[in-house]
Scaffold this active site. Structure first.
Site, PDB file in Angstrom:
ATOM      1  N   GLN A  97       0.852  -1.192   0.000  1.00  0.00           N
ATOM      2  CA  GLN A  97       0.000   0.000   0.000  1.00  0.00           C
ATOM      3  C   GLN A  97       0.885   1.239   0.000  1.00  0.00           C
ATOM      4  O   GLN A  97       1.651   1.462   0.936  1.00  0.00           O
ATOM      5  CB  GLN A  97      -0.934   0.035   1.209  1.00  0.00           C
ATOM      6  CG  GLN A  97      -1.930   1.191   1.135  1.00  0.00           C
ATOM      7  CD  GLN A  97      -2.650   1.443   2.450  1.00  0.00           C
ATOM      8  OE1 GLN A  97      -2.034   1.843   3.429  1.00  0.00           O
ATOM      9  NE2 GLN A  97      -3.955   1.211   2.469  1.00  0.00           N
ATOM     10  N   TYR A 151      -5.515  11.244   4.315  1.00  0.00           N
ATOM     11  CA  TYR A 151      -4.215  11.484   3.708  1.00  0.00           C
ATOM     12  C   TYR A 151      -4.387  12.232   2.378  1.00  0.00           C
ATOM     13  O   TYR A 151      -5.492  12.643   2.021  1.00  0.00           O
ATOM     14  CB  TYR A 151      -3.460  10.168   3.536  1.00  0.00           C
ATOM     15  CG  TYR A 151      -3.022   9.561   4.852  1.00  0.00           C
ATOM     16  CD1 TYR A 151      -2.140  10.239   5.695  1.00  0.00           C
ATOM     17  CD2 TYR A 151      -3.482   8.306   5.260  1.00  0.00           C
ATOM     18  CE1 TYR A 151      -1.742   9.688   6.912  1.00  0.00           C
ATOM     19  CE2 TYR A 151      -3.097   7.754   6.470  1.00  0.00           C
ATOM     20  CZ  TYR A 151      -2.215   8.444   7.291  1.00  0.00           C
ATOM     21  OH  TYR A 151      -1.818   7.912   8.487  1.00  0.00           O
ATOM     22  N   ARG A 199      -7.538   1.980  -1.984  1.00  0.00           N
ATOM     23  CA  ARG A 199      -8.280   2.102  -0.723  1.00  0.00           C
ATOM     24  C   ARG A 199      -8.982   3.452  -0.755  1.00  0.00           C
ATOM     25  O   ARG A 199      -8.343   4.504  -0.680  1.00  0.00           O
ATOM     26  CB  ARG A 199      -7.372   1.985   0.496  1.00  0.00           C
ATOM     27  CG  ARG A 199      -8.226   1.853   1.777  1.00  0.00           C
ATOM     28  CD  ARG A 199      -7.489   1.296   2.952  1.00  0.00           C
ATOM     29  NE  ARG A 199      -8.371   0.456   3.754  1.00  0.00           N
ATOM     30  CZ  ARG A 199      -8.102   0.072   4.991  1.00  0.00           C
ATOM     31  NH1 ARG A 199      -6.976   0.429   5.574  1.00  0.00           N
ATOM     32  NH2 ARG A 199      -8.944  -0.697   5.656  1.00  0.00           N
ATOM     33  N   GLY A 292      -9.067  -6.793  10.785  1.00  0.00           N
ATOM     34  CA  GLY A 292      -7.960  -6.001  11.285  1.00  0.00           C
ATOM     35  C   GLY A 292      -7.517  -6.345  12.688  1.00  0.00           C
ATOM     36  O   GLY A 292      -6.615  -7.152  12.894  1.00  0.00           O
ATOM     37  N   ARG A 293      -8.165  -5.753  13.670  1.00  0.00           N
ATOM     38  CA  ARG A 293      -7.708  -5.896  15.058  1.00  0.00           C
ATOM     39  C   ARG A 293      -7.702  -7.348  15.529  1.00  0.00           C
ATOM     40  O   ARG A 293      -6.805  -7.757  16.273  1.00  0.00           O
ATOM     41  CB  ARG A 293      -8.596  -5.062  15.988  1.00  0.00           C
ATOM     42  CG  ARG A 293      -8.648  -3.581  15.649  1.00  0.00           C
ATOM     43  CD  ARG A 293      -7.310  -2.912  15.778  1.00  0.00           C
ATOM     44  NE  ARG A 293      -7.320  -1.551  15.269  1.00  0.00           N
ATOM     45  CZ  ARG A 293      -6.249  -0.784  15.177  1.00  0.00           C
ATOM     46  NH1 ARG A 293      -5.076  -1.248  15.568  1.00  0.00           N
ATOM     47  NH2 ARG A 293      -6.327   0.444  14.691  1.00  0.00           N
TER      48      ARG A 293
END
Length: 314
Positions: A97, A151, A199, A292-293
């Site tokens: 990424q 971002y 993404r 994810g987590r």
């Protein structure tokens, strides 16, 4: 069992629908992949369809944190080859990424979309394209362009942060222009079968931000520009939905994206249990599920989840 079904993208076959999404950590001062990070991903690649490595900066001024991974020059390529070989040995595909932090790179405020010259924009565009070429040389199966979480490309997309009045601001098409130019540039620079993912921070969840009804046009434009995979997340709200904590909390957005495009869609957000992942796939909100987590906490989540679903079905 949908979670266990393979999925082909280009000439690559994912062994199942489980994705380990990018989760940024403090890794390396020189931007290279440390040995412990290789072990970390290798452990989680077993029984996982796709690994997406945490974001790497495309140029020095776009660095988001002091110990972020890099794809800003050729010196890092060999360290990534060790990582891609390790993940492939477990039967998983792996994508890099690439990212530019924009205003989030606090020391470089000139990289504000509103004050950048066309030369500045061209510099960032070329930095993404050059970084993408390096990811292919490093043995990755594809590259994901980071356009989410506040971002630079997320700042460019959102009308809340993008106040330009030229060809890179104003209309929806103009706010998408730079991202689509990067996708097209990457498509020309890498091999035909190399996967290009994006993404996409599909919605800001704030007044004056991006609109949910703009998602169909946006994802279709990415597909037309050459994207093979769309990874849905938040925009200026980052990776959380302020209105929902239900498993798959961006499912409303991913459903719109799936209904509006012909490429696979990844949904990530709060999915911790195999049965929730399976349900979201059955509801056709997405084609792939990011864990994810839960995977961060348990390196064997994928194997355990698939076994658990098989036992339930038996």
């Amino acid at each position: 069992m949908l979670l266990k079904e393979p999925l082909q993208i280009k000439n690559k076959t994912l062994q199942n629908r489980i994705v380990m999404p990018p989760m940024a950590r403090e890794c390396s001062e020189d931007g290279k992949v440390p040995e412990d990070l290789i072990d970390y991903y290798k452990q989680r690649a077993n029984s996982t369809g796709l690994i997406i490595v945490e974001h790497e900066y495309v140029s020095e001024e776009g660095r988001a944190s002091p110990k972020q991974l890099s794809f800003a020059d050729d010196s890092v390529i060999d360290s990534y080859r060790l990582l891609t070989e390790a993940v492939h040995s477990e039967g998983s595909c792996i994508i890099a990424q690439i990212n530019h932090a924009g205003k989030e790179a606090k020391s470089y405020n000139k990289f504000d979309i509103n004050t950048m010259s066309n030369n500045d924009i061209e510099h960032v565009k070329n930095a993404f394209i050059d970084a993408a070429k390096r990811t292919e040389n490093a043995g990755f199966d594809g590259v994901e362009i980071h356009a989410a979480h506040g971002y630079f490309l997320s700042q460019t997309y959102s009308p809340y942060t993008n106040k330009r009045t030229d060809e890179y601001g104003g209309s929806l098409e103009n706010r998408l222009r730079l991202t689509n130019e990067i996708i097209k540039g990457v498509r020309e620079a890498v091999s035909e079968d190399y996967i290009i993912a994006i993404r996409f921070g599909a919605y800001d969840y704030m007044e004056g931000g991006s609109k949910m009804e703009d998602i169909p046009f946006a994802v279709k434009s990415f597909e037309d520009s050459g994207a093979d995979l769309i990874d849905i997340s938040g925009g200026l709200c980052r990776y959380s939905n302020p209105n929902s904590k239900d498993p798959g909390w961006f499912k409303e957005l991913s459903k719109i994206a799936k209904d509006s495009s012909d490429v696979p869609i990844i949904l990530t957000g709060g999915v911790k249990k195999a049965r929730d992942a399976e349900r979201l796939l059955k509801e056709e909100t997405c084609d792939l599920i990011g864990i994810g987590r839960a995977m961060l906490m348990d390196a064997e989540w994928s194997r355990k989840a698939l076994e658990k679903l098989e036992n339930i079905q038996d």
